[in-house]
Design an enzyme around this catalytic site. Structure first.
Site, PDB file in Angstrom:
ATOM      1  N   LYS A 233      -2.675   2.284   6.449  1.00 38.84           N
ATOM      2  CA  LYS A 233      -2.749   2.998   5.164  1.00 38.84           C
ATOM      3  C   LYS A 233      -1.739   2.391   4.207  1.00 38.84           C
ATOM      4  O   LYS A 233      -0.555   2.256   4.540  1.00 38.84           O
ATOM      5  CB  LYS A 233      -2.428   4.481   5.359  1.00 38.84           C
ATOM      6  CG  LYS A 233      -2.448   5.263   4.053  1.00 38.84           C
ATOM      7  CD  LYS A 233      -2.342   6.754   4.297  1.00 38.84           C
ATOM      8  CE  LYS A 233      -0.942   7.293   4.352  1.00 38.84           C
ATOM      9  NZ  LYS A 233      -0.245   7.305   3.067  1.00 38.84           N
TER      10      LYS A 233
ATOM     11  N   ASP B  99      -4.514   4.701  -0.187  1.00 34.09           N
ATOM     12  CA  ASP B  99      -4.238   6.112  -0.465  1.00 34.09           C
ATOM     13  C   ASP B  99      -3.623   6.259  -1.854  1.00 34.09           C
ATOM     14  O   ASP B  99      -2.412   6.384  -2.000  1.00 34.09           O
ATOM     15  CB  ASP B  99      -3.278   6.598   0.629  1.00 34.09           C
ATOM     16  CG  ASP B  99      -2.883   8.056   0.502  1.00 34.09           C
ATOM     17  OD1 ASP B  99      -3.577   8.810  -0.191  1.00 34.09           O
ATOM     18  OD2 ASP B  99      -1.869   8.439   1.132  1.00 34.09           O
TER      19      ASP B  99
ATOM     20  N   LYS C 263      -5.106   8.452  -4.292  1.00 30.23           N
ATOM     21  CA  LYS C 263      -5.412   9.820  -4.762  1.00 30.23           C
ATOM     22  C   LYS C 263      -5.746   9.873  -6.251  1.00 30.23           C
ATOM     23  O   LYS C 263      -5.048  10.514  -7.042  1.00 30.23           O
ATOM     24  CB  LYS C 263      -4.227  10.756  -4.472  1.00 30.23           C
ATOM     25  CG  LYS C 263      -3.823  10.837  -3.011  1.00 30.23           C
ATOM     26  CD  LYS C 263      -2.727  11.860  -2.791  1.00 30.23           C
ATOM     27  CE  LYS C 263      -2.305  11.984  -1.360  1.00 30.23           C
ATOM     28  NZ  LYS C 263      -1.486  10.869  -0.838  1.00 30.23           N
TER      29      LYS C 263
ATOM     30  N   ASP D  44      -8.560  11.732 -12.685  1.00 27.10           N
ATOM     31  CA  ASP D  44      -8.593  11.481 -14.138  1.00 27.10           C
ATOM     32  C   ASP D  44      -9.981  11.889 -14.618  1.00 27.10           C
ATOM     33  O   ASP D  44     -10.744  12.483 -13.844  1.00 27.10           O
ATOM     34  CB  ASP D  44      -8.296   9.985 -14.409  1.00 27.10           C
ATOM     35  CG  ASP D  44      -7.697   9.749 -15.779  1.00 27.10           C
ATOM     36  OD1 ASP D  44      -8.140  10.416 -16.753  1.00 27.10           O
ATOM     37  OD2 ASP D  44      -6.812   8.903 -15.918  1.00 27.10           O
TER      38      ASP D  44
ATOM     39  N   THR E 282      -0.358  19.117   1.265  1.00 32.25           N
ATOM     40  CA  THR E 282       0.361  19.952   2.232  1.00 32.25           C
ATOM     41  C   THR E 282       1.724  20.397   1.685  1.00 32.25           C
ATOM     42  O   THR E 282       2.355  21.285   2.228  1.00 32.25           O
ATOM     43  CB  THR E 282       0.541  19.213   3.577  1.00 32.25           C
ATOM     44  OG1 THR E 282       0.959  17.884   3.304  1.00 32.25           O
ATOM     45  CG2 THR E 282      -0.736  19.202   4.377  1.00 32.25           C
TER      46      THR E 282
ATOM     47  N   ARG F 280       6.104   7.428  10.481  1.00 30.79           N
ATOM     48  CA  ARG F 280       7.404   7.141  11.083  1.00 30.79           C
ATOM     49  C   ARG F 280       7.426   7.112  12.602  1.00 30.79           C
ATOM     50  O   ARG F 280       8.231   6.384  13.180  1.00 30.79           O
ATOM     51  CB  ARG F 280       8.438   8.141  10.549  1.00 30.79           C
ATOM     52  CG  ARG F 280       8.813   7.839   9.104  1.00 30.79           C
ATOM     53  CD  ARG F 280       9.415   9.026   8.410  1.00 30.79           C
ATOM     54  NE  ARG F 280       8.431  10.067   8.157  1.00 30.79           N
ATOM     55  CZ  ARG F 280       8.702  11.222   7.581  1.00 30.79           C
ATOM     56  NH1 ARG F 280       9.934  11.495   7.211  1.00 30.79           N
ATOM     57  NH2 ARG F 280       7.751  12.113   7.361  1.00 30.79           N
TER      58      ARG F 280
HETATM   59  O1  C5P Z   1       5.855   9.424   8.604  1.00 28.53           O
HETATM   60  P1  C5P Z   1       4.709  10.375   8.630  1.00 28.53           P
HETATM   61  O2  C5P Z   1       3.870  10.295   9.917  1.00 28.53           O
HETATM   62  O3  C5P Z   1       5.091  11.797   8.282  1.00 28.53           O
HETATM   63  O4  C5P Z   1       3.751   9.838   7.472  1.00 28.53           O
HETATM   64  C1  C5P Z   1       2.558  10.480   7.113  1.00 28.53           C
HETATM   65  C2  C5P Z   1       1.873   9.724   6.027  1.00 28.53           C
HETATM   66  O5  C5P Z   1       0.764  10.503   5.573  1.00 28.53           O
HETATM   67  C3  C5P Z   1       2.730   9.439   4.795  1.00 28.53           C
HETATM   68  O6  C5P Z   1       2.275   8.216   4.222  1.00 28.53           O
HETATM   69  C4  C5P Z   1       2.414  10.608   3.884  1.00 28.53           C
HETATM   70  O7  C5P Z   1       2.580  10.296   2.529  1.00 28.53           O
HETATM   71  C5  C5P Z   1       0.937  10.839   4.196  1.00 28.53           C
HETATM   72  N1  C5P Z   1       0.447  12.176   3.902  1.00 28.53           N
HETATM   73  C6  C5P Z   1       0.992  13.333   4.456  1.00 28.53           C
HETATM   74  N2  C5P Z   1       0.481  14.553   4.131  1.00 28.53           N
HETATM   75  C7  C5P Z   1      -0.537  14.670   3.295  1.00 28.53           C
HETATM   76  C8  C5P Z   1      -1.114  13.523   2.728  1.00 28.53           C
HETATM   77  C9  C5P Z   1      -0.577  12.279   3.054  1.00 28.53           C
HETATM   78  O8  C5P Z   1       1.913  13.250   5.248  1.00 28.53           O
HETATM   79  N3  C5P Z   1      -1.049  15.851   3.021  1.00 28.53           N
END
Ligand code: C5P
Length: 246
Positions: free
Chosen positions: A35, A62, A64, A67, A126, A218
């Site tokens: 992603k 990603d 999003k 517009d 979220t 992460r």
């Molecule tokens: O590091 P981690 O596993 O928390 O990363 C989750 C990824 O998914 C990040 O790129 C974050 O921006 C994305 N994301 C999220 N929650 C959402 C939409 C996207 O954590 N509702």
């Protein structure tokens, strides 16, 4: 049961190309799904997508989009031509905006000779909770109802699925359809802390809940051995989904 592929998507949350390529080097020959988000895209531009695609990886871009319909359609044409595999819009942009987005994306891909990409929608972020939705956005319905309604709108507009929490996958599949994709961040290994994510689940549970793709950042990018962490996430997820016996 959904008929789409199931996979782990690694969130490449890096500031630039150099760190991204350094991270991806040990994955050579494995072609993971990745992603690319706003941070990396806005620092490196479309070239980062081309570079990652040239390595044989699949890309969920990603960005999003949100517009007026015509602007989103034009932008989506460019993303279709770029060769992304999945991209997204905010469902809050309305059914019409999503229809235009899909049209643009498919037209751009077809003109460039690319495979039709998947288009998914963000329902409510979220980071937005019930109170913020009511007070800031003046949406008074319950969050699950809003999420289901936005997901149904996305389906009506011809989109392929939504981004949501793994915990919401079952209700989305029940109400909108088993063939409607759920792409779910908020995944952590059982022995890890949730960090800043509020509602997390393990790759195995996400598989059991019916997620089609899990987005893992992460837990893989900051692991001592990212390749081993990726393989672990994939094995747990696919076995949770009943696609692997371990
Ligand atoms: O590091 P981690 O596993 O928390 O990363 C989750 C990824 O998914 C990040 O790129 C974050 O921006 C994305 N994301 C999220 N929650 C959402 C939409 C996207 O954590 N509702």
């Amino acid at each position: 049961m959904a008929t789409f592929e199931k996979d782990v998507i690694i969130a490449l949350d890096f500031p630039g190309k150099e760190e991204t390529m350094r991270f991806l080097a040990p994955f050579e020959g494995m072609s993971p799904y990745v992603k690319i988000g706003m941070e990396l895209f806005y620092s490196e531009g479309p070239d980062i997508v081309r570079a990652v695609k040239d390595m044989g990886l699949k890309v969920f871009l990603d960005l999003k989009l949100h517009d007026i319909p015509n602007t989103v359609k034009m932008a989506m044409e460019r993303l279709g031509a770029l060769g992304v595999d999945i991209t997204n819009v905010h469902a809050a942009g309305t059914v019409r905006m999503m229809e235009y987005a899909r049209e643009g994306l498919l037209e751009g891909a077809a003109k460039a000779g690319n495979k039709a990409p998947l288009l998914i929608a963000v329902t409510q972020l979220t980071s937005t909770d019930q109170q913020r939705m009511e007070e800031d956005l003046l949406i008074k319905e319950d969050m699950p109802k809003v999420i289901q309604h936005y997901a149904a709108n996305a389906k009506k507009a011809g989109l392929d699925g939504v981004v949501c929490s793994p915990l919401e996958s079952p209700i989305i599949h029940e109400t909108v359809g088993a063939d409607f994709l759920t792409v779910t961040p908020g995944v952590r290994f059982a022995d890890e802390s949730a960090q800043d994510q509020a509602r997390v689940t393990t790759p195995e549970k996400a598989g059991q809940f019916g997620s089609n793709f899990i987005v893992v950042g992460r837990s893989i990018t900051k692991a001592e051995d990212p390749v081993a962490a990726y393989k672990k996430a994939r094995t747990e997820f696919l076995s949770g989904a009943g696609l692997l016996t371990v």
